[in-house]
Design a protein around this motif. Structure first.
Motif, PDB file in Angstrom:
ATOM      1  N   THR A  71     -25.879 -33.486  18.606  1.00  0.00           N
ATOM      2  CA  THR A  71     -26.172 -34.915  18.680  1.00  0.00           C
ATOM      3  C   THR A  71     -27.640 -35.129  18.295  1.00  0.00           C
ATOM      4  N   ARG A  72     -28.015 -36.386  18.224  1.00  0.00           N
ATOM      5  CA  ARG A  72     -29.417 -36.720  17.960  1.00  0.00           C
ATOM      6  C   ARG A  72     -29.769 -37.955  18.771  1.00  0.00           C
ATOM      7  N   ASP A  73     -31.059 -38.161  18.970  1.00  0.00           N
ATOM      8  CA  ASP A  73     -31.478 -39.339  19.716  1.00  0.00           C
ATOM      9  C   ASP A  73     -31.533 -40.544  18.782  1.00  0.00           C
ATOM     10  N   SER A  74     -31.628 -41.729  19.377  1.00  0.00           N
ATOM     11  CA  SER A  74     -31.594 -42.957  18.585  1.00  0.00           C
ATOM     12  C   SER A  74     -32.812 -43.077  17.678  1.00  0.00           C
ATOM     13  N   ALA A  75     -33.910 -42.466  18.047  1.00  0.00           N
ATOM     14  CA  ALA A  75     -35.111 -42.508  17.214  1.00  0.00           C
ATOM     15  C   ALA A  75     -35.012 -41.567  16.022  1.00  0.00           C
ATOM     16  N   LYS A  76     -33.981 -40.718  16.050  1.00  0.00           N
ATOM     17  CA  LYS A  76     -33.731 -39.767  14.958  1.00  0.00           C
ATOM     18  C   LYS A  76     -34.919 -38.832  14.736  1.00  0.00           C
ATOM     19  N   ILE A  77     -35.476 -38.419  15.882  1.00  0.00           N
ATOM     20  CA  ILE A  77     -36.551 -37.437  15.833  1.00  0.00           C
ATOM     21  C   ILE A  77     -36.120 -36.141  16.493  1.00  0.00           C
ATOM     22  N   THR A  78     -35.182 -36.238  17.442  1.00  0.00           N
ATOM     23  CA  THR A  78     -34.740 -35.063  18.170  1.00  0.00           C
ATOM     24  C   THR A  78     -33.269 -34.799  17.902  1.00  0.00           C
ATOM     25  N   MET A  79     -32.969 -33.549  17.610  1.00  0.00           N
ATOM     26  CA  MET A  79     -31.588 -33.094  17.448  1.00  0.00           C
ATOM     27  C   MET A  79     -31.289 -32.168  18.617  1.00  0.00           C
ATOM     28  N   TYR A  80     -30.084 -32.282  19.131  1.00  0.00           N
ATOM     29  CA  TYR A  80     -29.695 -31.478  20.280  1.00  0.00           C
ATOM     30  C   TYR A  80     -28.521 -30.569  19.923  1.00  0.00           C
ATOM     31  N   LEU A  81     -28.470 -29.452  20.617  1.00  0.00           N
ATOM     32  CA  LEU A  81     -27.308 -28.566  20.551  1.00  0.00           C
ATOM     33  C   LEU A  81     -26.865 -28.317  21.982  1.00  0.00           C
ATOM     34  N   GLN A  82     -25.752 -28.913  22.344  1.00  0.00           N
ATOM     35  CA  GLN A  82     -25.160 -28.704  23.660  1.00  0.00           C
ATOM     36  C   GLN A  82     -24.225 -27.515  23.579  1.00  0.00           C
ATOM     37  N   ILE A  83     -24.431 -26.550  24.455  1.00  0.00           N
ATOM     38  CA  ILE A  83     -23.581 -25.361  24.481  1.00  0.00           C
ATOM     39  C   ILE A  83     -22.967 -25.250  25.868  1.00  0.00           C
ATOM     40  N   ASN A  84     -21.666 -25.290  25.918  1.00  0.00           N
ATOM     41  CA  ASN A  84     -20.945 -25.191  27.181  1.00  0.00           C
ATOM     42  C   ASN A  84     -20.225 -23.852  27.282  1.00  0.00           C
ATOM     43  N   ASN A  85     -19.922 -23.479  28.515  1.00  0.00           N
ATOM     44  CA  ASN A  85     -19.176 -22.252  28.765  1.00  0.00           C
ATOM     45  C   ASN A  85     -19.775 -21.064  27.997  1.00  0.00           C
ATOM     46  N   LEU A  86     -21.060 -20.863  28.202  1.00  0.00           N
ATOM     47  CA  LEU A  86     -21.765 -19.792  27.507  1.00  0.00           C
ATOM     48  C   LEU A  86     -21.170 -18.438  27.850  1.00  0.00           C
ATOM     49  N   ASN A  87     -21.177 -17.554  26.879  1.00  0.00           N
ATOM     50  CA  ASN A  87     -20.749 -16.181  27.104  1.00  0.00           C
ATOM     51  C   ASN A  87     -21.761 -15.234  26.464  1.00  0.00           C
ATOM     52  N   PRO A  88     -21.728 -13.962  26.839  1.00  0.00           N
ATOM     53  CA  PRO A  88     -22.747 -13.023  26.337  1.00  0.00           C
ATOM     54  C   PRO A  88     -22.836 -12.972  24.810  1.00  0.00           C
ATOM     55  N   ALA A  89     -21.751 -13.268  24.109  1.00  0.00           N
ATOM     56  CA  ALA A  89     -21.789 -13.261  22.644  1.00  0.00           C
ATOM     57  C   ALA A  89     -22.652 -14.395  22.081  1.00  0.00           C
ATOM     58  N   ASP A  90     -23.010 -15.344  22.908  1.00  0.00           N
ATOM     59  CA  ASP A  90     -23.890 -16.436  22.473  1.00  0.00           C
ATOM     60  C   ASP A  90     -25.372 -16.046  22.558  1.00  0.00           C
ATOM     61  N   THR A  91     -25.659 -14.881  23.099  1.00  0.00           N
ATOM     62  CA  THR A  91     -27.038 -14.429  23.190  1.00  0.00           C
ATOM     63  C   THR A  91     -27.638 -14.309  21.804  1.00  0.00           C
ATOM     64  N   ALA A  92     -28.714 -15.039  21.579  1.00  0.00           N
ATOM     65  CA  ALA A  92     -29.337 -15.084  20.257  1.00  0.00           C
ATOM     66  C   ALA A  92     -30.601 -15.934  20.339  1.00  0.00           C
ATOM     67  N   THR A  93     -31.371 -15.863  19.275  1.00  0.00           N
ATOM     68  CA  THR A  93     -32.434 -16.832  19.083  1.00  0.00           C
ATOM     69  C   THR A  93     -31.855 -17.983  18.272  1.00  0.00           C
ATOM     70  N   TYR A  94     -32.046 -19.180  18.762  1.00  0.00           N
ATOM     71  CA  TYR A  94     -31.485 -20.370  18.123  1.00  0.00           C
ATOM     72  C   TYR A  94     -32.594 -21.117  17.390  1.00  0.00           C
ATOM     73  N   TYR A  95     -32.308 -21.441  16.139  1.00  0.00           N
ATOM     74  CA  TYR A  95     -33.274 -22.092  15.266  1.00  0.00           C
ATOM     75  C   TYR A  95     -32.726 -23.421  14.757  1.00  0.00           C
ATOM     76  N   CYS A  96     -33.613 -24.375  14.590  1.00  0.00           N
ATOM     77  CA  CYS A  96     -33.237 -25.552  13.825  1.00  0.00           C
ATOM     78  C   CYS A  96     -33.986 -25.519  12.506  1.00  0.00           C
ATOM     79  N   ALA A  97     -33.405 -26.188  11.516  1.00  0.00           N
ATOM     80  CA  ALA A  97     -33.961 -26.159  10.174  1.00  0.00           C
ATOM     81  C   ALA A  97     -33.685 -27.488   9.487  1.00  0.00           C
ATOM     82  N   ALA A  98     -34.488 -27.789   8.477  1.00  0.00           N
ATOM     83  CA  ALA A  98     -34.345 -29.039   7.729  1.00  0.00           C
ATOM     84  C   ALA A  98     -34.348 -28.744   6.238  1.00  0.00           C
ATOM     85  N   ARG A  99     -33.534 -29.505   5.524  1.00  0.00           N
ATOM     86  CA  ARG A  99     -33.503 -29.388   4.070  1.00  0.00           C
ATOM     87  C   ARG A  99     -33.461 -30.776   3.485  1.00  0.00           C
ATOM     88  N   LEU A 100     -33.879 -30.885   2.237  1.00  0.00           N
ATOM     89  CA  LEU A 100     -33.996 -32.197   1.605  1.00  0.00           C
ATOM     90  C   LEU A 100     -32.678 -32.683   1.007  1.00  0.00           C
TER      91      LEU A 100
END
Length: 124
Positions: A71-100
């Motif tokens: 999701t993103r906020d109404s100001a369109k400055i923040t993007m969110y990643l909601q992760i539910n029911n986490l499991n050990p396979a989700d262990t990672a470094t999470y990155y956001c990125a932008a492209r034109l």
């Protein structure tokens, strides 16, 4: 150029939920498509979903559908990643990125701007 800062990671237990944030230095909706990636130790960086500049649609890949939501906020400055029911396979470094381009891409080489990442560790 846009600057991106992720936050919200941490050490959690299996079954917990987290909401990761990616704060951009400028409104991204009219300029950038955004992506969330993750990289586990010893593995390649993996695309998990994104937001298209064209149309503004959000999506996640099939492998995480039902547990991950972008999701993103109404100001369109923040993007969110909601992760539910986490499991050990989700262990990672999470990155956001932008492209034109108009669409978020699975290929990380298509993204010019990256955050520093936030670590998610899930214990069993």
């Amino acid at each position: 150029q846009v600057q991106l800062v992720e936050s919200g990671g941490g050490l959690v237990q299996a079954g917990d939920s987290l909401r990761l944030s990616c704060v951009a230095s400028e409104r991204f909706a009219n300029t950038y498509s955004m992506g969330w990636f993750r990289q586990a130790p010893g593995k390649e960086r993996e695309f998990v979903g994104g937001i298209n500049r064209s149309g503004g649609g959000t999506f996640v890949v099939d492998s995480v559908k039902g547990r991950f939501t972008i999701t993103r906020d109404s100001a369109k400055i923040t993007m969110y990643l909601q992760i539910n029911n986490l499991n050990p396979a989700d262990t990672a470094t999470y990155y956001c990125a932008a492209r034109l381009g108009g669409l978020a891409m699975r290929d990380d080489s298509g993204y010019r701007y990256w955050g520093q990442g936030t670590q998610v560790t899930v214990s069993s």
